[in-house]
Enzyme design. Structure first.
Site, PDB file in Angstrom:
ATOM      1  N   ASN A 195      51.534  52.071  11.795  1.00 33.01           N
ATOM      2  CA  ASN A 195      51.425  53.487  11.413  1.00 33.01           C
ATOM      3  C   ASN A 195      50.209  53.830  10.555  1.00 33.01           C
ATOM      4  O   ASN A 195      49.480  54.783  10.873  1.00 33.01           O
ATOM      5  CB  ASN A 195      52.720  53.946  10.722  1.00 33.01           C
ATOM      6  CG  ASN A 195      53.907  53.899  11.655  1.00 33.01           C
ATOM      7  OD1 ASN A 195      53.843  53.340  12.741  1.00 33.01           O
ATOM      8  ND2 ASN A 195      55.018  54.478  11.232  1.00 33.01           N
ATOM      9  N   GLY A 241      71.526  67.296   5.434  1.00 34.39           N
ATOM     10  CA  GLY A 241      70.203  67.499   6.029  1.00 34.39           C
ATOM     11  C   GLY A 241      70.330  67.978   7.457  1.00 34.39           C
ATOM     12  O   GLY A 241      70.833  67.248   8.322  1.00 34.39           O
ATOM     13  N   LYS A 281      61.523  46.262  11.441  1.00 36.79           N
ATOM     14  CA  LYS A 281      60.974  47.591  11.739  1.00 36.79           C
ATOM     15  C   LYS A 281      59.964  47.998  10.666  1.00 36.79           C
ATOM     16  O   LYS A 281      58.913  48.585  10.970  1.00 36.79           O
ATOM     17  CB  LYS A 281      62.111  48.623  11.826  1.00 36.79           C
ATOM     18  CG  LYS A 281      61.614  49.964  12.341  1.00 36.79           C
ATOM     19  CD  LYS A 281      62.730  50.937  12.622  1.00 36.79           C
ATOM     20  CE  LYS A 281      62.177  52.229  13.210  1.00 36.79           C
ATOM     21  NZ  LYS A 281      63.027  53.375  12.924  1.00 36.79           N
ATOM     22  N   GLU A 329      55.984  58.992   4.513  1.00 37.93           N
ATOM     23  CA  GLU A 329      56.903  58.058   3.842  1.00 37.93           C
ATOM     24  C   GLU A 329      56.136  56.803   3.391  1.00 37.93           C
ATOM     25  O   GLU A 329      56.692  55.708   3.352  1.00 37.93           O
ATOM     26  CB  GLU A 329      58.076  57.717   4.768  1.00 37.93           C
ATOM     27  CG  GLU A 329      58.950  58.952   5.044  1.00 37.93           C
ATOM     28  CD  GLU A 329      60.165  58.699   5.935  1.00 37.93           C
ATOM     29  OE1 GLU A 329      61.300  58.938   5.508  1.00 37.93           O
ATOM     30  OE2 GLU A 329      59.957  58.278   7.100  1.00 37.93           O
ATOM     31  N   ASN A 375      63.930  55.672   7.133  1.00 41.03           N
ATOM     32  CA  ASN A 375      62.981  54.676   7.616  1.00 41.03           C
ATOM     33  C   ASN A 375      62.416  53.891   6.435  1.00 41.03           C
ATOM     34  O   ASN A 375      62.513  54.316   5.301  1.00 41.03           O
ATOM     35  CB  ASN A 375      61.824  55.415   8.306  1.00 41.03           C
ATOM     36  CG  ASN A 375      61.416  54.722   9.571  1.00 41.03           C
ATOM     37  OD1 ASN A 375      61.803  53.591   9.833  1.00 41.03           O
ATOM     38  ND2 ASN A 375      60.611  55.396  10.365  1.00 41.03           N
ATOM     39  N   GLY A 397      67.902  68.579   9.526  1.00 34.54           N
ATOM     40  CA  GLY A 397      66.602  68.384  10.158  1.00 34.54           C
ATOM     41  C   GLY A 397      66.749  67.692  11.500  1.00 34.54           C
ATOM     42  O   GLY A 397      67.775  67.846  12.187  1.00 34.54           O
ATOM     43  N   SER A 416      54.985  58.117  13.775  1.00 37.64           N
ATOM     44  CA  SER A 416      55.618  59.164  12.957  1.00 37.64           C
ATOM     45  C   SER A 416      54.707  59.542  11.790  1.00 37.64           C
ATOM     46  O   SER A 416      54.612  60.723  11.418  1.00 37.64           O
ATOM     47  CB  SER A 416      56.979  58.686  12.457  1.00 37.64           C
ATOM     48  OG  SER A 416      56.840  57.459  11.769  1.00 37.64           O
ATOM     49  N   ALA A 431      63.588  62.646  17.740  1.00 37.32           N
ATOM     50  CA  ALA A 431      63.900  64.082  17.704  1.00 37.32           C
ATOM     51  C   ALA A 431      62.882  64.759  16.808  1.00 37.32           C
ATOM     52  O   ALA A 431      62.343  64.142  15.891  1.00 37.32           O
ATOM     53  CB  ALA A 431      65.315  64.308  17.167  1.00 37.32           C
TER      54      ALA A 431
HETATM   55  P1  NAP Z   1      63.407  65.970   8.871  1.00 36.18           P
HETATM   56  O1  NAP Z   1      63.350  66.552  10.236  1.00 36.18           O
HETATM   57  O2  NAP Z   1      62.332  66.322   7.893  1.00 36.18           O
HETATM   58  O3  NAP Z   1      64.823  66.362   8.250  1.00 36.18           O
HETATM   59  C1  NAP Z   1      65.165  66.030   6.938  1.00 36.18           C
HETATM   60  C2  NAP Z   1      66.145  67.083   6.446  1.00 36.18           C
HETATM   61  O4  NAP Z   1      66.630  66.696   5.176  1.00 36.18           O
HETATM   62  C3  NAP Z   1      65.502  68.469   6.269  1.00 36.18           C
HETATM   63  O5  NAP Z   1      66.241  69.395   7.010  1.00 36.18           O
HETATM   64  C4  NAP Z   1      65.632  68.727   4.778  1.00 36.18           C
HETATM   65  O6  NAP Z   1      65.920  70.056   4.426  1.00 36.18           O
HETATM   66  C5  NAP Z   1      66.841  67.885   4.446  1.00 36.18           C
HETATM   67  N1  NAP Z   1      66.959  67.603   3.008  1.00 36.18           N
HETATM   68  C6  NAP Z   1      66.111  66.955   2.193  1.00 36.18           C
HETATM   69  N2  NAP Z   1      66.597  66.899   0.954  1.00 36.18           N
HETATM   70  C7  NAP Z   1      67.776  67.546   0.980  1.00 36.18           C
HETATM   71  C8  NAP Z   1      68.771  67.838   0.004  1.00 36.18           C
HETATM   72  N3  NAP Z   1      68.625  67.454  -1.272  1.00 36.18           N
HETATM   73  N4  NAP Z   1      69.861  68.534   0.373  1.00 36.18           N
HETATM   74  C9  NAP Z   1      70.019  68.939   1.655  1.00 36.18           C
HETATM   75  N5  NAP Z   1      69.124  68.683   2.639  1.00 36.18           N
HETATM   76  C10 NAP Z   1      68.024  67.997   2.289  1.00 36.18           C
HETATM   77  O7  NAP Z   1      63.449  64.387   8.908  1.00 36.18           O
HETATM   78  P2  NAP Z   1      63.943  63.426  10.108  1.00 36.18           P
HETATM   79  O8  NAP Z   1      62.869  63.348  11.128  1.00 36.18           O
HETATM   80  O9  NAP Z   1      65.312  63.801  10.506  1.00 36.18           O
HETATM   81  O10 NAP Z   1      63.941  62.025   9.364  1.00 36.18           O
HETATM   82  C11 NAP Z   1      65.024  61.551   8.561  1.00 36.18           C
HETATM   83  C12 NAP Z   1      64.814  60.042   8.405  1.00 36.18           C
HETATM   84  O11 NAP Z   1      64.999  59.445   9.691  1.00 36.18           O
HETATM   85  C13 NAP Z   1      63.384  59.670   7.975  1.00 36.18           C
HETATM   86  O12 NAP Z   1      63.407  58.589   7.085  1.00 36.18           O
HETATM   87  C14 NAP Z   1      62.716  59.284   9.275  1.00 36.18           C
HETATM   88  O13 NAP Z   1      61.645  58.367   9.106  1.00 36.18           O
HETATM   89  C15 NAP Z   1      63.872  58.651  10.030  1.00 36.18           C
HETATM   90  N6  NAP Z   1      63.728  58.658  11.495  1.00 36.18           N
HETATM   91  C16 NAP Z   1      63.432  59.825  12.150  1.00 36.18           C
HETATM   92  C17 NAP Z   1      63.318  59.812  13.543  1.00 36.18           C
HETATM   93  C18 NAP Z   1      63.007  61.071  14.323  1.00 36.18           C
HETATM   94  O14 NAP Z   1      62.802  60.987  15.540  1.00 36.18           O
HETATM   95  N7  NAP Z   1      62.979  62.233  13.720  1.00 36.18           N
HETATM   96  C19 NAP Z   1      63.499  58.605  14.250  1.00 36.18           C
HETATM   97  C20 NAP Z   1      63.804  57.451  13.543  1.00 36.18           C
HETATM   98  C21 NAP Z   1      63.911  57.482  12.153  1.00 36.18           C
HETATM   99  P3  NAP Z   1      64.914  71.282   4.653  1.00 36.18           P
HETATM  100  O15 NAP Z   1      65.071  71.647   6.089  1.00 36.18           O
HETATM  101  O16 NAP Z   1      65.465  72.302   3.714  1.00 36.18           O
HETATM  102  O17 NAP Z   1      63.558  70.775   4.299  1.00 36.18           O
END
Ligand code: NAP
Length: 301
Positions: free
Chosen positions: A188, A7, A180, A260, A103, A9, A248, A129
């Site tokens: 949320n 991923g 959490k 989520e 999460n 992301g 979020s 992020a």
């Molecule tokens: P995100 O920005 O949506 O990134 C998720 C990534 O996973 C995307 O790039 C997506 O690909 C990829 N993905 C999904 N299925 C896949 C697969 N089968 N093969 C390869 N890649 C795949 O999400 P995020 O914000 O990083 O969040 C990830 C987790 O961390 C979540 O549960 C979130 O609640 C938690 N979290 C996030 C933050 C934050 O600040 N962002 C903070 C704390 C916790 P595509 O780009 O192709 O869609």
């Protein structure tokens, strides 16, 4: 040993960029050939920190690649976790270590049940992020990464230090995850329903207080009494400390993205039913949120 990061992301990019620039071997695993081509066209992962952007040409591959995986950071959303781990499960070496960044609750169990020969380690992150564009990640908030399981700490924690990734090992990871989860369930969904920033919920304590009481009952019946201590008081502290923030879930709804919900209120409702704990407010909140999402054409799972 290579860090495979599934991923590219927000959090996956943040971790991969920091590990890669510290000189550690990193491989991104992307969803499909189109995403891989887009990534290569972008020239790598760009991380924006305090307004300064830097691109890191981290190598990337597809799940179908044959390279065995010994250490994996699963950096997708909770609703994608099972499909994502399934896509690479035949590549996991016996005893491989899998870090789970998701999460909420529920996805960790789903993944661990799927890859029983792997050591699954949950991570709870308070770093922030977001994706400004494809493969361009803005590091928006300093924080901590709590991680742990019941075994001895792995020897690669020093690599996180080397990469400047803040972390704290804990044997009480379930308590962290449940705490959490409870905070997120209390905050949320209501920010979405009231369409407000966190601080504005301080005007809705008549809803939050009984909700917290139900969550405390639920946690106690789930054997998570430590995670239930002074929950309402901490919710108030979080609302004050993050008054200007959008939760979020609220960010997802405003951006028209899938939430989520299944791993927060969905898990809470199912858990209450399974444990026969009365939770009418939580279940009502779940139904209201589902209705809200449906009315906006957003996925209800
Ligand atoms: P995100 O920005 O949506 O990134 C998720 C990534 O996973 C995307 O790039 C997506 O690909 C990829 N993905 C999904 N299925 C896949 C697969 N089968 N093969 C390869 N890649 C795949 O999400 P995020 O914000 O990083 O969040 C990830 C987790 O961390 C979540 O549960 C979130 O609640 C938690 N979290 C996030 C933050 C934050 O600040 N962002 C903070 C704390 C916790 P595509 O780009 O192709 O869609």
């Amino acid at each position: 040993m290579t860090w495979h990061v599934l991923g590219g992301g927000s959090l996956g990019g943040l971790w991969a960029a920091r590990l890669g620039r510290a000189g550690l071997p990193v491989q991104l695993i992307l969803r499909n050939p189109q995403r891989l081509a887009a990534y290569r066209a972008a020239g790598g992962l760009t991380l924006v920190e305090q307004g300064a952007a830097q691109t890191y040409p981290i190598p990337a591959q597809l799940a179908a690649d044959s390279q065995p995986i010994e250490r994996l950071l699963l950096a997708c959303k909770a609703y994608d976790a099972l499909a994502a781990i399934s896509s690479i499960e035949t590549r996991l070496r016996p005893g491989a270590q899998v870090l789970l960044l998701q999460n909420g609750l529920g996805s960790q169990e789903q993944v661990a049940a799927r890859v029983q020969n792997a050591r699954c380690i949950a991570v709870s992150s308070t770093e922030g992020a977001f994706r400004q564009d494809d493969f361009r990640i803005v590091f928006a908030g300093q924080g901590q990464n709590w991680l742990g399981d019941a075994q001895t700490p792995p020897d690669w924690l020093g690599e996180l230090t080397l990469a400047g990734i803040p972390h704290q090992w804990t044997e009480k990871m379930p308590t962290r995850l449940w705490r959490k989860f409870a905070l997120n369930c209390a905050i949320n969904p209501l920010t979405v329903l009231h369409d407000c920033r966190n601080g504005a919920l301080l005007e809705h304590l008549d809803e939050i207080q009984p909700l917290c009481a139900e969550l405390v009952e639920l946690l106690n019946h789930a054997g998570q009494a430590d995670a239930a201590v002074a929950l309402y008081e901490q919710v108030l502290q979080v609302l004050q400390a993050t008054a200007a923030n959008l939760s979020s879930m609220q960010q997802d709804v405003r951006a028209g993205r899938r939430t989520e919900i299944d791993y927060l209120l969905g898990y809470a409702s199912t858990c209450a039913t399974r444990l026969q704990v009365p939770a009418p407010r939580l279940q009502q909140l779940h139904l209201r949120l589902l209705e809200h999402l449906r009315a906006r054409g957003l996925p209800c799972a």
